[in-house]
Scaffold this motif. Structure first.
Motif, PDB file in Angstrom:
ATOM      1  N   ARG A 104      19.228   5.995 -14.161  1.00  9.41           N
ATOM      2  CA  ARG A 104      18.845   7.189 -13.409  1.00  9.41           C
ATOM      3  C   ARG A 104      18.181   6.802 -12.094  1.00  9.41           C
ATOM      4  NH1 ARG A 104      14.238  11.284 -14.940  1.00  9.41           N
ATOM      5  NH2 ARG A 104      14.752  12.912 -13.456  1.00  9.41           N
ATOM      6  N   GLU A 105      18.502   7.526 -11.028  1.00 10.13           N
ATOM      7  CA  GLU A 105      17.876   7.294  -9.727  1.00 10.13           C
ATOM      8  C   GLU A 105      17.012   8.489  -9.363  1.00 10.13           C
ATOM      9  OE1 GLU A 105      19.158   5.792  -5.372  1.00 10.13           O
ATOM     10  OE2 GLU A 105      19.501   4.675  -7.216  1.00 10.13           O
ATOM     11  N   LEU A 106      15.877   8.200  -8.724  1.00  9.60           N
ATOM     12  CA  LEU A 106      14.903   9.211  -8.344  1.00  9.60           C
ATOM     13  C   LEU A 106      14.493   8.948  -6.909  1.00  9.60           C
ATOM     14  CD1 LEU A 106      13.200  11.443  -9.837  1.00  9.60           C
ATOM     15  CD2 LEU A 106      11.493   9.672 -10.190  1.00  9.60           C
ATOM     16  N   LEU A 107      14.500   9.968  -6.064  1.00  8.53           N
ATOM     17  CA  LEU A 107      14.053   9.842  -4.680  1.00  8.53           C
ATOM     18  C   LEU A 107      12.698  10.520  -4.557  1.00  8.53           C
ATOM     19  CD1 LEU A 107      14.658   8.989  -1.737  1.00  8.53           C
ATOM     20  CD2 LEU A 107      15.629  11.275  -1.416  1.00  8.53           C
ATOM     21  N   VAL A 108      11.693   9.762  -4.145  1.00  7.75           N
ATOM     22  CA  VAL A 108      10.335  10.272  -3.998  1.00  7.75           C
ATOM     23  C   VAL A 108       9.946  10.163  -2.530  1.00  7.75           C
ATOM     24  CG1 VAL A 108       7.929   9.967  -4.688  1.00  7.75           C
ATOM     25  CG2 VAL A 108       9.743   9.543  -6.338  1.00  7.75           C
ATOM     26  N   GLU A 109       9.429  11.267  -1.960  1.00 11.81           N
ATOM     27  CA  GLU A 109       9.041  11.294  -0.549  1.00 11.81           C
ATOM     28  C   GLU A 109       7.668  11.942  -0.399  1.00 11.81           C
ATOM     29  OE1 GLU A 109      12.727  12.547   1.946  1.00 11.81           O
ATOM     30  OE2 GLU A 109      12.807  13.629   0.037  1.00 11.81           O
ATOM     31  N   ILE A 110       6.838  11.338   0.423  1.00 10.93           N
ATOM     32  CA  ILE A 110       5.544  11.932   0.756  1.00 10.93           C
ATOM     33  C   ILE A 110       5.398  11.938   2.269  1.00 10.93           C
ATOM     34  CG2 ILE A 110       3.038  11.772   0.591  1.00 10.93           C
ATOM     35  CD1 ILE A 110       3.328  10.392  -2.049  1.00 10.93           C
ATOM     36  N   GLU A 111       5.080  13.108   2.815  1.00 12.49           N
ATOM     37  CA  GLU A 111       4.676  13.236   4.219  1.00 12.49           C
ATOM     38  C   GLU A 111       3.158  13.283   4.209  1.00 12.49           C
ATOM     39  OE1 GLU A 111       6.351  16.689   6.038  1.00 12.49           O
ATOM     40  OE2 GLU A 111       8.402  16.009   5.710  1.00 12.49           O
ATOM     41  N   GLU A 137       0.829  -1.204   0.000  1.00 15.79           N
ATOM     42  CA  GLU A 137       0.000   0.000   0.000  1.00 15.79           C
ATOM     43  C   GLU A 137       0.867   1.260   0.000  1.00 15.79           C
ATOM     44  OE1 GLU A 137      -3.900   1.645   2.432  1.00 15.79           O
ATOM     45  OE2 GLU A 137      -2.474   0.347   3.482  1.00 15.79           O
ATOM     46  N   ALA A 138       1.980   1.239   0.711  1.00 13.26           N
ATOM     47  CA  ALA A 138       2.889   2.395   0.749  1.00 13.26           C
ATOM     48  C   ALA A 138       3.451   2.683  -0.641  1.00 13.26           C
ATOM     49  CB  ALA A 138       4.018   2.153   1.749  1.00 13.26           C
ATOM     50  N   VAL A 139       3.873   1.662  -1.356  1.00 10.31           N
ATOM     51  CA  VAL A 139       4.385   1.857  -2.713  1.00 10.31           C
ATOM     52  C   VAL A 139       3.256   2.354  -3.622  1.00 10.31           C
ATOM     53  CG1 VAL A 139       5.395   0.725  -4.737  1.00 10.31           C
ATOM     54  CG2 VAL A 139       6.228   0.168  -2.444  1.00 10.31           C
ATOM     55  N   GLY A 140       2.085   1.777  -3.461  1.00  8.78           N
ATOM     56  CA  GLY A 140       0.931   2.233  -4.240  1.00  8.78           C
ATOM     57  C   GLY A 140       0.591   3.683  -3.966  1.00  8.78           C
ATOM     58  N   TYR A 141       0.760   4.111  -2.718  1.00  7.86           N
ATOM     59  CA  TYR A 141       0.482   5.506  -2.364  1.00  7.86           C
ATOM     60  C   TYR A 141       1.435   6.446  -3.093  1.00  7.86           C
ATOM     61  CZ  TYR A 141      -1.208   9.418   0.358  1.00  7.86           C
ATOM     62  OH  TYR A 141      -1.778  10.607   0.717  1.00  7.86           O
ATOM     63  N   LEU A 142       2.691   6.050  -3.240  1.00 12.05           N
ATOM     64  CA  LEU A 142       3.645   6.870  -3.993  1.00 12.05           C
ATOM     65  C   LEU A 142       3.204   7.039  -5.443  1.00 12.05           C
ATOM     66  CD1 LEU A 142       7.059   5.447  -2.740  1.00 12.05           C
ATOM     67  CD2 LEU A 142       6.122   7.715  -2.251  1.00 12.05           C
ATOM     68  N   ALA A 143       2.566   6.030  -5.994  1.00 13.41           N
ATOM     69  CA  ALA A 143       2.149   6.076  -7.394  1.00 13.41           C
ATOM     70  C   ALA A 143       0.857   6.849  -7.606  1.00 13.41           C
ATOM     71  CB  ALA A 143       1.990   4.655  -7.929  1.00 13.41           C
ATOM     72  N   THR A 144      -0.076   6.733  -6.673  1.00 15.11           N
ATOM     73  CA  THR A 144      -1.422   7.283  -6.903  1.00 15.11           C
ATOM     74  C   THR A 144      -1.819   8.385  -5.940  1.00 15.11           C
ATOM     75  OG1 THR A 144      -2.467   5.670  -5.434  1.00 15.11           O
ATOM     76  CG2 THR A 144      -2.193   5.033  -7.760  1.00 15.11           C
ATOM     77  N   ARG A 150       8.017  15.554  -2.192  1.00 17.12           N
ATOM     78  CA  ARG A 150       9.324  15.981  -2.686  1.00 17.12           C
ATOM     79  C   ARG A 150       9.847  14.942  -3.675  1.00 17.12           C
ATOM     80  NH1 ARG A 150       9.746  17.389   2.832  1.00 17.12           N
ATOM     81  NH2 ARG A 150      10.777  15.455   3.340  1.00 17.12           N
ATOM     82  N   VAL A 151      10.510  15.429  -4.695  1.00 23.24           N
ATOM     83  CA  VAL A 151      11.194  14.575  -5.648  1.00 23.24           C
ATOM     84  C   VAL A 151      12.639  15.041  -5.684  1.00 23.24           C
ATOM     85  CG1 VAL A 151      11.362  13.846  -8.063  1.00 23.24           C
ATOM     86  CG2 VAL A 151       9.117  14.128  -7.002  1.00 23.24           C
ATOM     87  N   ASN A 152      13.551  14.122  -5.419  1.00 21.44           N
ATOM     88  CA  ASN A 152      14.977  14.456  -5.305  1.00 21.44           C
ATOM     89  C   ASN A 152      15.192  15.618  -4.345  1.00 21.44           C
ATOM     90  OD1 ASN A 152      15.734  12.383  -6.997  1.00 21.44           O
ATOM     91  ND2 ASN A 152      15.663  13.657  -8.823  1.00 21.44           N
TER      92      ASN A 152
END
Length: 164
Positions: free
Chosen positions: A79-86, A41-48, A96-98
């Motif tokens: 390429r690496e991408l850092l995605v963060e959601i609070e 669900e956490a990974v899904g939350y990053l996507a949707t 935030r992205v990168n």
């Protein structure tokens, strides 16, 4: 693209998780109620920016915490991408992205691409065509993030409308 590293803090049943992942399939094994679905669900939350299990963000935050954090390092080709959601129930979520904040969180849509099948998705096969349309709508949003604002309103198509 794959999730190379996943971190969650105060998300659902998890106080803190820090997982290194590799390319290819990942299998979470454990007993009922141990938090396997919460990780998916956490990974899904990053996507949707939404949950497949609840319609509001409050239940995603661990009991007693003020916010939850989901962070993933994604690998796409070289390429690496850092995605963060609070996740801040009752307030605006921060994305935030990168390490750079996004002006509009919806800009995240399309960067993380997932397809999630859960037990409740059996309705796709057995149920009403409305469920199939909803699933296809969500899949189209993943592939074409601007679609909900433009095409859906101009075509008159939606998951609750008559067939297009």
């Amino acid at each position: 693209m794959y999730v190379r590293h996943l971190q969650v803090g105060s998300f659902r049943s998890w106080e803190r998780v820090d997982l290194a992942l590799g390319p290819g399939p990942t299998v979470f094994v454990g007993g009922n109620g141990e938090g396997k679905t919460n990780l998916v669900e956490a990974v899904g939350y990053l996507a949707t920016m939404g949950s497949h299990r609840v319609s509001v963000d409050g239940p995603l935050v661990r009991h007693g915490a003020d916010q939850a954090v989901v962070r993933a390092a994604l690998r796409r080709d070289d390429r690496e991408l850092l995605v963060e959601i609070e996740i801040n129930p009752g307030k605006a979520n921060r994305v935030r992205v990168n390490r750079s904040p996004l002006q509009r969180p919806r800009e995240l849509l399309g960067l993380v691409r997932t397809v999630l099948f859960a037990p409740e998705d059996l309705a796709l096969v057995r149920g009403d065509p409305t469920e199939r349309r909803r699933f296809l709508d969500e899949l189209l949003v993943t592939r074409t993030p601007g679609w909900p604002a433009s095409a859906r309103t101009t075509t008159g198509c939606s998951s609750s409308a008559t067939p297009c």
